[in-house]
Design a protein around this motif. Structure first.
Motif, PDB file in Angstrom:
ATOM      1  N   LEU A  10       0.841  -1.206   0.000  1.00  0.00           N
ATOM      2  CA  LEU A  10       0.000   0.000   0.000  1.00  0.00           C
ATOM      3  C   LEU A  10       0.872   1.251   0.000  1.00  0.00           C
ATOM      4  CD1 LEU A  10      -2.728   1.532   0.405  1.00  0.00           C
ATOM      5  CD2 LEU A  10      -2.217   1.448   2.842  1.00  0.00           C
ATOM      6  N   LEU A  11       1.856   1.251   0.894  1.00  0.00           N
ATOM      7  CA  LEU A  11       2.727   2.427   0.979  1.00  0.00           C
ATOM      8  C   LEU A  11       3.467   2.638  -0.339  1.00  0.00           C
ATOM      9  CD1 LEU A  11       4.202   2.146   4.585  1.00  0.00           C
ATOM     10  CD2 LEU A  11       2.166   3.318   3.782  1.00  0.00           C
ATOM     11  N   LEU A  36       1.179   4.053  -2.894  1.00  0.00           N
ATOM     12  CA  LEU A  36       0.948   5.466  -2.590  1.00  0.00           C
ATOM     13  C   LEU A  36       2.093   6.324  -3.114  1.00  0.00           C
ATOM     14  CD1 LEU A  36      -0.361   5.867   1.058  1.00  0.00           C
ATOM     15  CD2 LEU A  36      -1.296   6.836  -1.022  1.00  0.00           C
ATOM     16  N   VAL A  64       1.977   9.027  -6.269  1.00  0.00           N
ATOM     17  CA  VAL A  64       2.259  10.444  -6.039  1.00  0.00           C
ATOM     18  C   VAL A  64       3.374  10.918  -6.964  1.00  0.00           C
ATOM     19  CG1 VAL A  64       3.207  12.101  -4.408  1.00  0.00           C
ATOM     20  CG2 VAL A  64       1.445  10.526  -3.683  1.00  0.00           C
ATOM     21  N   ASP A 107      12.353   4.438   4.605  1.00  0.00           N
ATOM     22  CA  ASP A 107      10.944   4.801   4.426  1.00  0.00           C
ATOM     23  C   ASP A 107      10.691   6.254   4.802  1.00  0.00           C
ATOM     24  OD1 ASP A 107      10.451   2.343   3.499  1.00  0.00           O
ATOM     25  OD2 ASP A 107       9.417   1.606   5.287  1.00  0.00           O
ATOM     26  N   ALA A 108      11.398   6.711   5.830  1.00  0.00           N
ATOM     27  CA  ALA A 108      11.234   8.115   6.219  1.00  0.00           C
ATOM     28  C   ALA A 108      11.693   9.022   5.084  1.00  0.00           C
ATOM     29  CB  ALA A 108      12.026   8.410   7.487  1.00  0.00           C
ATOM     30  N   VAL A 141       7.944  12.100  -0.894  1.00  0.00           N
ATOM     31  CA  VAL A 141       6.539  12.165  -1.298  1.00  0.00           C
ATOM     32  C   VAL A 141       5.938  13.526  -0.940  1.00  0.00           C
ATOM     33  CG1 VAL A 141       4.242  11.313  -0.671  1.00  0.00           C
ATOM     34  CG2 VAL A 141       6.043   9.713  -1.292  1.00  0.00           C
ATOM     35  N   ILE A 142       6.159  13.950   0.295  1.00  0.00           N
ATOM     36  CA  ILE A 142       5.601  15.238   0.719  1.00  0.00           C
ATOM     37  C   ILE A 142       6.173  16.360  -0.142  1.00  0.00           C
ATOM     38  CG2 ILE A 142       5.453  16.888   2.625  1.00  0.00           C
ATOM     39  CD1 ILE A 142       5.327  14.619   4.545  1.00  0.00           C
ATOM     40  N   ASP A 151      18.018   2.275   7.610  1.00  0.00           N
ATOM     41  CA  ASP A 151      16.917   2.103   8.556  1.00  0.00           C
ATOM     42  C   ASP A 151      15.852   3.169   8.339  1.00  0.00           C
ATOM     43  OD1 ASP A 151      18.078  -0.034   9.699  1.00  0.00           O
ATOM     44  OD2 ASP A 151      18.909   1.031  11.421  1.00  0.00           O
ATOM     45  N   TYR A 152      16.301   4.325   7.918  1.00  0.00           N
ATOM     46  CA  TYR A 152      15.379   5.450   7.772  1.00  0.00           C
ATOM     47  C   TYR A 152      14.862   5.585   6.340  1.00  0.00           C
ATOM     48  CZ  TYR A 152      16.844   6.942  12.405  1.00  0.00           C
ATOM     49  OH  TYR A 152      17.079   7.003  13.749  1.00  0.00           O
ATOM     50  N   PHE A 185       9.174   8.896   2.128  1.00  0.00           N
ATOM     51  CA  PHE A 185       7.944   9.629   2.400  1.00  0.00           C
ATOM     52  C   PHE A 185       8.180  11.128   2.512  1.00  0.00           C
ATOM     53  CE2 PHE A 185       5.959   5.582   3.051  1.00  0.00           C
ATOM     54  CZ  PHE A 185       4.697   5.822   2.558  1.00  0.00           C
ATOM     55  N   ALA A 186       9.363  11.497   2.928  1.00  0.00           N
ATOM     56  CA  ALA A 186       9.694  12.924   2.900  1.00  0.00           C
ATOM     57  C   ALA A 186       9.715  13.396   1.448  1.00  0.00           C
ATOM     58  CB  ALA A 186      11.048  13.162   3.564  1.00  0.00           C
ATOM     59  N   LEU A 246       4.524  16.418  -3.483  1.00  0.00           N
ATOM     60  CA  LEU A 246       3.172  16.974  -3.377  1.00  0.00           C
ATOM     61  C   LEU A 246       3.219  18.492  -3.278  1.00  0.00           C
ATOM     62  CD1 LEU A 246       1.525  14.408  -0.960  1.00  0.00           C
ATOM     63  CD2 LEU A 246       0.918  14.822  -3.335  1.00  0.00           C
ATOM     64  N   LEU A 247       4.247  19.004  -2.603  1.00  0.00           N
ATOM     65  CA  LEU A 247       4.332  20.442  -2.406  1.00  0.00           C
ATOM     66  C   LEU A 247       4.817  21.159  -3.659  1.00  0.00           C
ATOM     67  CD1 LEU A 247       5.921  20.538   1.128  1.00  0.00           C
ATOM     68  CD2 LEU A 247       3.613  21.224   0.490  1.00  0.00           C
TER      69      LEU A 247
END
Lengths: 229, 298, 357
Positions: B225-226, B229, B233, B270-271, B277-278, B267-268, B274-275, B281-282
């Motif tokens: 799902l992630l 997404l 995007v 996904d962070a 991704v944001i 380890d990070y 997703f950053a 979007l911006l």
């Protein structure tokens, strides 16, 4: 790329006057209002209020500079009461709470909405929605009002009542008003000066009589199958 | 970088990208017609996984079981649309979104209740764990198959969308749904078709995903799902080709980060994604690839 | 002091419904404290903490109209920050072996630590959310979802602060019912005041029509941001209380399931109103606890040949879908509870029928 919805249009609105903006469907009238009220950023050109540029900035800047508007398809705050609709406009203009409530009650009275003050705007009868939207615009303390087809959908008596109200606003509040409407009868009665758009361009400007006799205006309207009689 | 290493990187990236592209496409096709970010999309993959698990001891050939799993994912997708999304469709976008959240929770917990909260092993055909010899280079069969099947599916879907009436309606709908409706296309049918295709894609993704892991758990859909997404995007959330490109891009990016980032930062991962991704979007809400015009206000 | 009392007096006079909302809850808390057993006491504490999370969500979502999936993440921030601040150096040596040396000797009293947890959540929200407040619809939702994932990943990997994905243990059970109840009621008042404040009113206007709100001069993005910061503070605060209630937790506690429960509570009750948030929390907590008890009882007495898990969540999901279908605005939709009918005044109230456009 894209279509030019507006091209090289220039108009001036003074306080205390009512200017009519007319033109066939799709001529760019609503786009022009969207640009002036800050909802659309123009690719070129500017709108100024007393010399302050309001275009190309966040939309709320236009309102703070003294421009308020209504929408062709009425846009009320449906889950707020009629009174809150007007109150919030005053608050957004920086008026204090108590004064905002006072101003709201005064305007509701003026627009014949007093006994509806506690009704949610979404439950108002259609004929009153446009009045409420106009009261809301005025509550911002705007110096310029842009009205997008204020009489659309109203019956004759409602339209006449609104007309009477509108005509008095420049004198009582010192605002300048820009009115878009298809109803030429209304426009001719309300406005001394007219501005005509077609295909995003100014095709005529002047007093009602001048505009009516302008061959380009006649052609534009007849060419588009006569949107206005 | 040795040629073998480079080839492996390429195949890995292509294989992961193909899988991601399918995931993204399944998400985008529903988003296109409904503007719905279907949070229950991952659970369709779960449905396919559990179907395989239930059929573990079946004597039938694996391909038939696989077809059964894909069919179940499709049925689940169409049923959720009919039962859950259609009734709330008229209300609001938020209502639909929360509904999808509810459907996701419901399906996950149904698996919890009916099967088990624990990991369950799923039989994977031997061919998927073999290696292939390509001109002296060792390449994983699973990766090659993933690429071939995905490309085949994308090609087939492309034909379907271009040649059939319903397909054309669907593409038009993904572009401008209100307009398509005005042209007289029946909304219910288009939407149901979109969910069916979305389910099939999720089912196929489920097959490969489960084959990669070798087991299934109720939360197996969360990862896909992630990914879907993120890829949609990046691809721009409108139009279907964007989603595919977004999927391949994300596949390459994931493999690349695996290769280049030290473990501490990995380890990070996904962070970071997703950053990104944001940020997308911006900065480019229309996606990194496609463009889209604004709506009329008035 | 005098002006504060006057303010409270005005608030009470204008907002009798607020009292109607608070009094039963306060009575419930007092009675439970006096005569309730341990189990009911714990359910009550959990209720008040849930209530705070739902109220925080209501402050943002209910006023701005934008969904947020990130709030439980901010709850997690508050939980971890307050935990690190209240634990004794000895407890930290066991529970967070990699903790930054500078933080080891720091030991604060309970409520200040929880307040700081809320503040840190608010600061983080202030720093990261401003740009995403201008997004709409799908983009807005995905970005808050992304934020939840980011917070989750960081909590699960920042060994020097959270002990990574493993459980953090050894907190003191400071959160008792009076504390939880007191702060629950305080946040009801905060959410109520916020909703009726000038900011709340302007935000609710923007929820109904963003273009119209912009054209009367509402700086929509800035107000959303303020609402998000306020709500992140409350979520963080609730996280601190929760941490010192359960005393052992891991980052997973602040992820999708908890988000689902909080969103369910808000939506069932009605996101637009504070009464909706409160009533939604009451109903869902009651249903949740009831179902869980039944579920546990079945498993304990082996009434069925298999373990029953997840039934509670399944039923909640069904309830949520049903509510969204038949009453999408929630139980208490647009007006606060007991606000009166709100019809037109005057003689010809009924003659003005709504005419089609």
């Amino acid at each position: 790329m894209g279509l030019r919805a507006l091209d090289n249009v220039s108009l001036e609105l003074a306080q205390g006057e009512i200017l009519g903006l007319i033109g066939p469907n799709g001529s760019g009238k609503t786009t022009l209002i969207n640009v002036i009220s800050g909802l659309l950023a123009p690719t070129a050109g500017r709108a100024r209020v007393d010399g302050t540029v309001v275009t190309g900035k966040p939309a709320h800047v236009s309102a703070r500079a003294g421009i308020a508007r209504t929408f062709q398809s009425v846009r009320l705050f449906k889950a707020l009461t009629a009174r809150e609709n007007v109150e919030v406009a005053a608050l957004a203009a920086g008026v204090r709470r108590v004064e905002a409530k006072r101003r709201a009650d005064e305007l509701l009275g003026e627009f014949g909405l007093a006994r509806w003050h506690n009704v949610l705007a979404g439950a108002l009868p259609y004929g009153l929605e446009r009045s409420l939207e106009m009261a809301r615009a005025i509550a911002t303390g705007a110096t310029f009002l842009l009205l997008d087809e204020p009489a659309a959908g109203l019956d004759e008596s409602e339209g006449d009542a609104l007309l009477a109200l509108l005509a008095g606003i420049p004198a009582t509040r010192g605002c300048g008003i820009l009115v878009i409407d298809h109803d030429m009868r209304l426009i001719m009665r309300l406005c001394r000066r007219l501005h005509v758009l077609a295909h995003g361009q100014t095709i005529s400007e002047g007093t009602a009589d001048e505009v009516r006799r302008d061959p380009r205006v006649i052609e534009a309207y007849l060419g588009s199958a006569g949107a206005a009689a | 970088m040795t040629p073998e290493f480079a080839l492996q990187y390429l195949i890995n990236a292509l294989s992961l990208g193909s899988l991601y592209a399918l995931m993204a496409l399944g998400m985008a096709i529903v988003f296109g017609v409904l503007r719905l970010v279907n949070l229950a999309y991952g659970e369709l993959i779960m449905v396919a996984g559990y179907t395989l698990f239930v059929l573990n001891d079946s004597p039938l050939p694996w391909l038939i079981l696989a077809a059964g799993a894909v069919a179940m994912a499709m049925v689940a997708s169409v049923l959720t649309e009919r039962i859950a999304f259609r009734p709330v469709r008229v209300n609001s976008l938020n209502a639909m979104l929360i509904t999808s959240f509810a459907v996701s929770t419901l399906l996950q917990n149904a698996a919890l209740l009916l099967v088990s909260p624990r990991t369950r092993a799923v039989n994977v055909p031997g061919v998927l764990s073999q290696n292939l010899d390509v001109g002296g280079f060792n390449v994983s069969m699973a990766n090659v198959l993933t690429i071939i099947v995905s490309l085949g599916l994308l090609f087939g879907l492309n034909l379907l969308l271009r040649r059939t009436t319903l397909g054309i309606a669907l593409r038009a709908a993904a572009d401008d749904f209100p307009m398509t409706r005005m042209l007289g296309v029946r909304a219910d049918r288009v939407i149901a078709t979109a969910f069916a295709i979305s389910g099939v894609l999720a089912g196929v993704v489920g097959l490969f995903w489960v084959a990669r892991i070798g087991s299934v758990i109720p939360t197996i859909g969360a990862g896909p799902l992630l990914i879907a997404l993120i890829a949609t995007v990046i691809g721009g959330m409108s139009g279907l080709s964007g989603a595919i490109v977004g999927g391949y891009l994300l596949g390459a990016l994931t493999v690349g980060m695996q290769l280049l980032l030290p473990q501490g930062l990995l380890d990070y991962r996904d962070a970071f994604t997703f950053a990104i991704v944001i940020l997308v979007l911006l900065v480019r809400p229309q996606g990194l690839i496609a463009g889209r015009s604004a709506a009329r206000v008035g | 002091m005098g002006s504060l009392l006057t303010g409270v007096a005005i608030l009470i006079r204008g907002h009798r419904q607020l009292l109607i909302l608070i009094v039963p809850i306060a009575i419930f808390a007092v009675v439970t404290q006096l005569v309730g057993g341990t189990l009911l006491g714990r359910i009550a504490i959990a209720f008040f903490i849930n209530l705070m999370v739902v109220l925080s969500l209501q402050i943002f979502t209910g006023n701005s109209g934008l969904l947020s999936f990130a709030h439980v993440g901010f709850m997690g921030i508050g939980a971890y920050v307050s935990a690190v601040l209240t634990m004794t150096p000895e407890a930290k040596a066991f529970a967070i072996p990699d903790l930054y040396p500078a933080l080891v000797p720091v030991t604060l009293p309970f409520i200040p630590a929880v307040l700081i947890g809320g503040l840190v959540a608010a600061v983080v929200a202030a720093v990261v959310t401003f740009p995403i407040m201008r997004l709409r619809e799908a983009a807005s939702v995905i970005s808050t979802f992304a934020l939840l994932v980011i917070i989750q990943v960081i909590l699960a990997h920042w060994h020097e602060l959270t002990n990574g994905p493993r459980s953090l243990f050894g907190l003191q059970p400071y959160t008792d019912l009076p504390t939880a109840a007191l702060w629950g009621v305080i946040f009801i008042v905060v959410a109520w005041v916020f909703r009726h404040s000038s900011i709340g009113l302007r935000l609710r206007a923007s929820q109904d029509s963003e273009p119209a709100a912009l054209t009367i001069g509402v700086n929509v993005v800035r107000l959303r941001w303020i609402a998000f910061i306020v709500s992140a503070f409350i979520a963080g605060f609730a996280g601190g209380l929760w941490a010192h209630f359960v005393t052992t937790f891991s980052p997973r506690a602040f992820y999708l399931i908890e988000t689902f429960v909080a969103v369910t509570m808000l939506i069932v009750g009605g996101p637009r109103t504070v009464s909706g948030a409160v009533i939604g929390t009451v109903i869902v907590t009651a249903a949740f606890q009831g179902l869980r008890t039944i579920e546990n009882q079945i498993n304990l007495e082996r009434l069925l040949p298999f373990q029953v898990v997840g039934v509670t969540e399944i039923l909640l999901a069904v309830v949520l879908i049903v509510v969204l279908t038949v009453r999408p605005g929630g139980l208490i939709e647009e007006r606060e509870i007991f606000s009166g009918p709100g019809g037109p005044l005057g003689p010809d109230a009924d003659s003005a029928a709504k005419a089609p456009p």
